[in-house]
Each structure stands twice: as C-alpha cells, then as structure tokens.
Design a protein around this motif. Structure first.
Motif, mmCIF file in Angstrom:
data_model
loop_
_atom_site.group_PDB
_atom_site.id
_atom_site.type_symbol
_atom_site.label_atom_id
_atom_site.label_comp_id
_atom_site.label_asym_id
_atom_site.label_seq_id
_atom_site.Cartn_x
_atom_site.Cartn_y
_atom_site.Cartn_z
ATOM 1 N N LYS A 56 41.831 32.409 -15.024
ATOM 2 C CA LYS A 56 42.149 31.653 -13.806
ATOM 3 C C LYS A 56 43.425 30.840 -13.903
ATOM 4 O O LYS A 56 43.828 30.204 -12.941
ATOM 5 N N ALA A 57 44.045 30.839 -15.057
ATOM 6 C CA ALA A 57 45.244 30.019 -15.198
ATOM 7 C C ALA A 57 46.228 30.676 -16.153
ATOM 8 O O ALA A 57 45.837 31.189 -17.202
ATOM 9 N N GLU A 114 35.676 36.288 -8.989
ATOM 10 C CA GLU A 114 35.355 35.551 -7.763
ATOM 11 C C GLU A 114 36.165 34.264 -7.608
ATOM 12 O O GLU A 114 36.098 33.611 -6.579
ATOM 13 N N MET A 115 36.852 33.896 -8.672
ATOM 14 C CA MET A 115 37.548 32.610 -8.691
ATOM 15 C C MET A 115 38.608 32.515 -7.586
ATOM 16 O O MET A 115 39.414 33.426 -7.435
ATOM 17 N N THR A 116 38.581 31.437 -6.824
ATOM 18 C CA THR A 116 39.549 31.289 -5.726
ATOM 19 C C THR A 116 40.831 30.600 -6.184
ATOM 20 O O THR A 116 41.931 31.049 -5.894
ATOM 21 N N ASN A 117 40.672 29.466 -6.856
ATOM 22 C CA ASN A 117 41.843 28.675 -7.224
ATOM 23 C C ASN A 117 42.476 29.201 -8.503
ATOM 24 O O ASN A 117 41.862 29.158 -9.563
ATOM 25 N N GLU A 165 45.701 28.947 -11.129
ATOM 26 C CA GLU A 165 46.768 28.020 -11.492
ATOM 27 C C GLU A 165 47.884 28.733 -12.241
ATOM 28 O O GLU A 165 47.606 29.514 -13.149
ATOM 29 N N ARG A 207 47.814 27.635 -7.179
ATOM 30 C CA ARG A 207 48.294 26.264 -7.361
ATOM 31 C C ARG A 207 49.407 26.318 -8.400
ATOM 32 O O ARG A 207 49.143 26.522 -9.578
ATOM 33 N N GLU A 223 40.007 31.567 -20.285
ATOM 34 C CA GLU A 223 40.386 31.486 -18.874
ATOM 35 C C GLU A 223 41.852 31.092 -18.681
ATOM 36 O O GLU A 223 42.375 31.184 -17.592
ATOM 37 N N TYR A 224 42.466 30.658 -19.751
ATOM 38 C CA TYR A 224 43.862 30.217 -19.695
ATOM 39 C C TYR A 224 44.688 30.979 -20.724
ATOM 40 O O TYR A 224 44.293 31.066 -21.887
#
Ligand code: SF4
Ligand code: SF4
Lengths: 51, 463
Positions: free
Chosen positions: B99-100, B148-151, B153, B187, B354-355
């Motif tokens: 996610k990031a 499914e993650m929306t945000n 980074e 973001r 996740e990063y």
C-alpha cells in the motif's frame, strides 16, 4: 475514584475485533521520514469523525 | 503489565495491554506498585506507616483505593493480561498487500550534508534519476498489488526529489489518471531540502501533495554546520525564506519541518523553539543515526541531557499551548482515543511487506534504508517481489518477534521499532537499537504526560 483519574483511551482489546483494515498511514520511524511511529498515528476510521 | 512513572508533578500509570492511562495521587501510586505482589493486609500496614504524618490517610481510605484498583482490574483497565501474543504469529499467514511506496526519484543531491545516511543521495552507488517509465510502472505495480486497499501512499524521496521535478509531476499526473478507474486514492508526499523550491513547486505541491516534509535543523549555526552547499557555505539563509513562503501558502494542509540533532547540539530544544519562532508549528526533530565512531554520534553520556531536553520541551509545549502559541512536536502527537488498533501496533512500519522502496532503476527494497545493500534486493517493479523468503522474514518481524521487546512496556507504542536501525546496530532485523529505545521510552513518557496534563487541566503542576 477520588485518587485515580482514568484518561479516555481506545480499548485495545476491542480494537482486535474492529481494527485491522490497514487503511491508515504507513508508519516509518526513521529520522529522514520524520519518525511516524505507530504511537503518533491516527486510525483512519476516526479521521474526519471526532476530529 | 503496567508501567508507572512520575513526571512534571504527575503520577502516571499505564496499563500496557489495554492501553489505559491513569493519573493517580501518591497513595494510589504506592499501592499500585505493591498490588500484584503483596498481601492486602500488608499493603495497608505499609501505607499506614508511610503516611503516618498525613491525617486524611487512614485504613478506610486505603481500603477504598484497593477496592477501586480491584474494580479497574476487573474491567480490564489495569493489570490486563496480554492476549495478543498468539495473534502476532498469525502474521506469517497474513496477506501481502502493498500500500505504500517510497520512490527514489533522484539519487543525487544539491546539498552536501555530512551526516546524510544516503551519502549525499547516492546511496553508495551511482548518481541517477528515475525515468517516468519506471515511475509509471511503479504505480501500476502498486495498484496491481494493493488488493482492496483504497488509500495508496507514494513518497517522493531522494536524494533530492526536486532535482527530478518534471518526472515527479508526470508520475502524479499518471496517478491521478488511473486512480479513478481502479477506485484508489493516491496520497503523494514529498521530502525536500528546500533548495529548489519556487512558486511553481509551491503551487503544484500544495494542490497535489498530501504532506510535505521540509528539512531544517534549527538555529542557523546548527543548520549550517552540516547542511552545506557544495561550495561549503551553509544553506540556512537560502532555504528558510522558501520554507516560510511554502508553509504560508499551504493553508491547513499537512507539512512538517524536520531536523536532525547530533552530539553537537544536545540542547536541541533550542532548535525546536527556534523553528517555532520562525513561524513553523508542525515540527519534528530526530536523533542522528550514524556509525558510533562518527565525531557527531550521540554518546551514552549525552543521555541525561537529552532526557532533560525532552522534558523541557514537553513543559514548554504545555505552556505555549495555554498561551495560544502552541505547536506540534511529532513525537508528542499521540491520540489516545483514536490511535491505531492492535494489529497496527503489533505490525509497525510494514517495511518489506506493505511498504517498499523503489530505486531509480526500478529495483525493490524493503525500505529506503536498505536501498543499495544487494542482500536486501527484493525484486523489481516489472516482475514484482521475487525474494519471497526475505518478505517472510519481514512479515514476521513485529513487536512480539523481538526478544528485547518482550519485557518492554512500550512495545505497543513502538511495535518493535525500526528494522533498519536494528539491522545497522545488531546485524539482524530482529535485534533492537538500544540507544534509540532509550530515547523512545523517554519521548513516550513525555507525550503521555502532555496528554495527561491536557486531560486533567491541572495548571499547578506545570508552573
Ligand atoms: S525499517 Fe525503519 S526506516 Fe525502514 S520503514 Fe521501517 S521504520 Fe522506516
Ligand atoms: S485504520 Fe485503524 S483499524 Fe485500520 S489498521 Fe489502521 S489503526 Fe487499525
């Protein structure tokens, strides 16, 4: 309880049921990234609600 | 497990596993210290002796406190057992959404800061800038692996990202284009030394960047000592007016002015207050991380002074807050009611899971601090994560995986700390960077004290 004042906090045990969506900000603690440790994070579910 | 401490006139008790915070008087503080190990009658006797000179404290009072504590224990606000340990090990099986990303858009820099962990942006390798093609592929890779993650980074990092500004803008444009069709929300954030900030950068960043991080070390003398241009002169006078303009135009959007302190300015509170006096009010100041034999490395004997500085800062913030001239210090931002859930608190930064960090060439690393170390190469943005063995190691690297964290009251505030610091200090990502821990514990104590002070609105304790 006149000698004990309990400060309002999030109930961590309950959060085991409601949390874990993973939508909140990643939390790098390194200096060059301004040390966003988990302690100074907000839960995404609360952002815009109470604040 | 509980942690109790006295600071700035407050007696504070933390219940580690429930996250509860209590502010108590002296009698309750003493009883809590004995509660789990001592018979009731013995506690009563001890307290009667200790408080013999205090007429209000009699047997009935002591029993009342004991009853209150029993009630708190029953409702799981005190002495709450640890029920999370078993969960921590399920983490091996948890999904690996990404996610990031930290995009190293420029492995080059226009400052020559002596303490730079990235060795002037080059990460001990070649100078390079990321192409738009690589950046675009990185966003596609992120979207494809984010489930499914929306945000999502994306941090523009370097070196100095403004040295590759056109590509940054192109990547942002591409992100905005694809986010709708994939129902994502990018973001973007930017970390910069300020040298290349101009009106165009300010406008674009204020429209598109969720957060900006501006590097300033504080007082001119302190800043200029390390943050020098290639001709050897300091950069303070060049960047401060730019930052002031940037922040002024930013309105209520997020930013941080952040600095690094070293052995040379162990009175760093003065640097934070200097930043506040320059008109910045979202501040951060970090202990330098470097080789122990570097002349500016923080020393064991600096610790008492550093602790003192953190306390002083907390007291000053309470004071300034009251007078309406408050500022935020990143480490003291702690949201007791709306902070992270237990999953987040156990899993921490998410490096390697996740990063991920992406080099100018599109290689993947667990995070920006591992970039350049071939042992930690994880794959690339075309083929994705190919080193799944390393990914599993990082997945399992949480607050419960570290032996040193088991007995520590702060583990659910730090989630086991930084894997990169641990690796650099001990050679293992499951180690702990002891010096960093010591400062962290002090900061959390101070942060919670500030919250207690706000909550109890007790003006007498801080004067
Ligand atoms: S390992 Fe350390 S530097 Fe890397 S993302 Fe985690 S906290 Fe940040
Ligand atoms: S957004 Fe809240 S509930 Fe979701 S993982 Fe983060 S802290 Fe937990």
């Amino acid at each position: 309880m006149k000698r004990i004042q309990t400060i309002a906090t999030r109930n961590l045990k309950q959060s085991a049921q409601t949390g874990g969506c993973g939508e909140c900000q990643t939390s790098c603690q390194s200096a060059c990234k301004t040390s966003c440790g988990v302690a100074n994070q907000q839960c995404e579910k609360y952002i815009g609600q109470n604040k | 497990m509980i942690h109790q401490y006295q600071l700035n006139g407050y007696n504070i008790v933390l219940d580690v596993n429930s996250g509860s915070v209590h502010c108590v008087d002296d009698l309750a503080y003493d009883i809590i210290a004995l509660y789990q190990t001592t018979e009731k009658q013995q506690i009563i006797n001890k307290m009667l002796v200790k408080y013999a000179a205090v007429p209000e404290i009699n047997k009935a009072e002591i029993i009342e406190v004991l009853d209150d504590l029993a009630g708190l224990k029953k409702t799981e606000k005190l002495f709450t057992p640890d029920i999370y340990q078993s969960k921590a090990f399920d983490f091996k099986n948890r999904s690996t959404m990404i996610k990031a990303l930290c995009l190293h858009v420029a492995h080059t820099c226009n400052l020559n800061c002596q303490y730079c962990f990235a060795s002037q942006g080059k990460y001990h390798g070649e100078r390079a800038c990321m192409s738009f093609e690589v950046g675009k592929q990185a966003l596609d890779f992120l979207v494809a692996n984010s489930g499914e993650m929306t945000n999502l980074e994306v941090d523009f990092f370097g070196g100095e990202p403004l040295m590759n500004w056109n590509v940054v803008k192109q990547i942002v444009g591409y992100g905005r284009k694809i986010q709708k069709e994939h129902q994502k929300n990018f973001r973007f954030t930017l970390t910069t030394n300020g040298m290349l900030i101009d009106d165009e950068v300010i406008e674009f960043a204020n429209n598109e960047m969720h957060n900006v991080v501006l590097s300033l070390d504080g007082r001119k003398k302190v800043h200029d000592h390390f943050r020098k241009t290639f001709d050897g002169s300091g950069s303070y006078d060049l960047v401060v007016p730019k930052f002031q303009k940037f922040v002024k135009m930013r309105g209520d959007k997020n930013y941080y002015v952040r600095g690094t302190f070293t052995h040379n300015n162990t009175d760093f509170t003065n640097d934070i207050l200097h930043m506040a006096d320059l008109g910045f009010n979202e501040l951060s100041m970090e202990p330098v991380v470097c080789a122990p034999d570097d002349p500016y490395a923080l020393q064991e004997e600096d610790l008492p002074q550093l602790y003192g500085q953190y306390e002083l800062l907390a007291q000053e913030m309470i004071k300034r807050n009251k007078s309406g001239k408050g500022f935020t210090f990143y480490h003291y931002m702690i949201d007791l009611e709306a902070g992270p859930c237990i999953y987040k608190r156990i899993s921490g930064c998410g490096s390697g899971t996740e990063y991920l960090a992406v080099t100018p060439w599109g290689e993947l690393y667990p995070c920006h601090q591992f970039v350049g170390d071939p042992k930690y190469s994880m794959g690339d943005v075309w083929q994705g994560v190919t080193n799944t063995e390393l990914q599993t190691q990082f997945k399992l690297c949480n607050a419960y995986a570290r032996a040193d964290c088991q007995g520590c009251w702060a583990r659910l505030y730090c989630s086991g700390g930084c894997a990169a610091n641990a690796f650099h200090a001990t050679g293992s990502i499951k180690g702990t960077y002891e010096y960093g821990c010591k400062l962290f514990l002090k900061r959390i104590e101070c942060a919670i004290m500030v919250k207690v002070a706000e909550a109890t609105l007790d003006s007498t304790a801080t004067e």
